[in-house]
Design an enzyme around this catalytic site. Sequence first.
Site, PDB file in Angstrom:
ATOM      1  CB  SER A 239      -1.071  -0.106   1.064  1.00 36.73           C
ATOM      2  OG  SER A 239      -1.837  -1.112   1.292  1.00 36.73           O
ATOM      3  CB  SER A 277      -0.722  -2.234  -3.585  1.00 34.98           C
ATOM      4  OG  SER A 277      -0.128  -1.002  -3.252  1.00 34.98           O
ATOM      5  CG  ASP A 279      -1.696   1.603  -4.148  1.00 37.94           C
ATOM      6  OD1 ASP A 279      -1.012   1.595  -3.161  1.00 37.94           O
ATOM      7  OD2 ASP A 279      -1.741   0.917  -5.211  1.00 37.94           O
TER       8      ASP A 279
END
Length: 349
Positions: A239, A277, A279
């Site tokens: 992330s 991830s 984001d």
Amino acid sequence: MNPDFTAATRGRARARALGVVVGNLPTGPLNAITDVEGVLVGHTTVDDGADLHTGVTAVVPRHLSAGRPGLPAAVYAGNGYGKLVGSTQIDELGVLESPVVLTATLSAFRAADALLTYLMDRRPDGLSFNPVVGETNDGFLSDIRRRPITEQHVLDALEGASSGPPAEGCVGAGTGTTALGFKAGIGTSSRRPVVDGAPVTVGALVQANFGGVLTVRGVPMPAGDLVPGGGRDEPAGNSCMIVAATDAPLDARQLGRLARRAIFAMGRVGASYSHGSGDYAIAFTTAPPHLPPLPDGRLNPVFAAVMDAVEEALLNSLFTATTTTGVHGRTSHALPYDRLSGNSTGPHL
């Protein structure tokens, strides 16, 4: 200068000090999110030199007060594999009602409760609050299951927030993070584009903790080529949190467009945008509420500014970080400057 700045970077240099300049727009005086007037940053670092490398970073808009309980804001989830407490209310109302606190994944909920304490103390007549807390997973270097973040850690970051140059690298919520195969952390940058003949300020702060191949000014620099064994055992995702602030008069819809471009900027440094991830970008404006929003056709300089500021903030998060050995003896190596400058046989700028 904030004393944490020197302590956290331990002599490490920001990207510009090494000749890495992103874009043509001028920066603010500090080249930091705190160049946006009234935006403060505070950190609390939890580092026992062994199994704990974590902390709290707080972005505090001083404009939030009893007289102005909310600022226009938006959230964009590039990939929603994460925990961003309070995001749905920002989506619904287009308003940020609290500072933005960043920490480790399993500490996000304790941090949200601590932020609620902070908000209630400042608005004793309030009946409902929307604390905003983001996170990245620092479990590669820190014993994340111990959940060491306490209410006092969060309150210290909030109450100690200042308008000076924020510490970068291995500090606060970036103490245990890694990105692109190297040790990363907190990074920040700013730009001052001219819109309709007047300068505005756009600032970004990042908590970098994501996978991919480091790319500097278009040049790929795989960790395995720069550090023996570099990036081999580090997680592919985990992330990135981006906070973008501006004093340009934008409405919530336009801030959503700004937040999207903040996420796009991750691609410039080689982000893989992998499955794991999470984001996220949060964008808000401190512009006086009586000012009308800029016409959409005038936003291009603001868009360029946020992409350049985020790209440089991400590079700063890597350039200022130091090699760290953490839980289970795992090590994340700092980006080696000599390889970047061409003083060895490796890739160079």
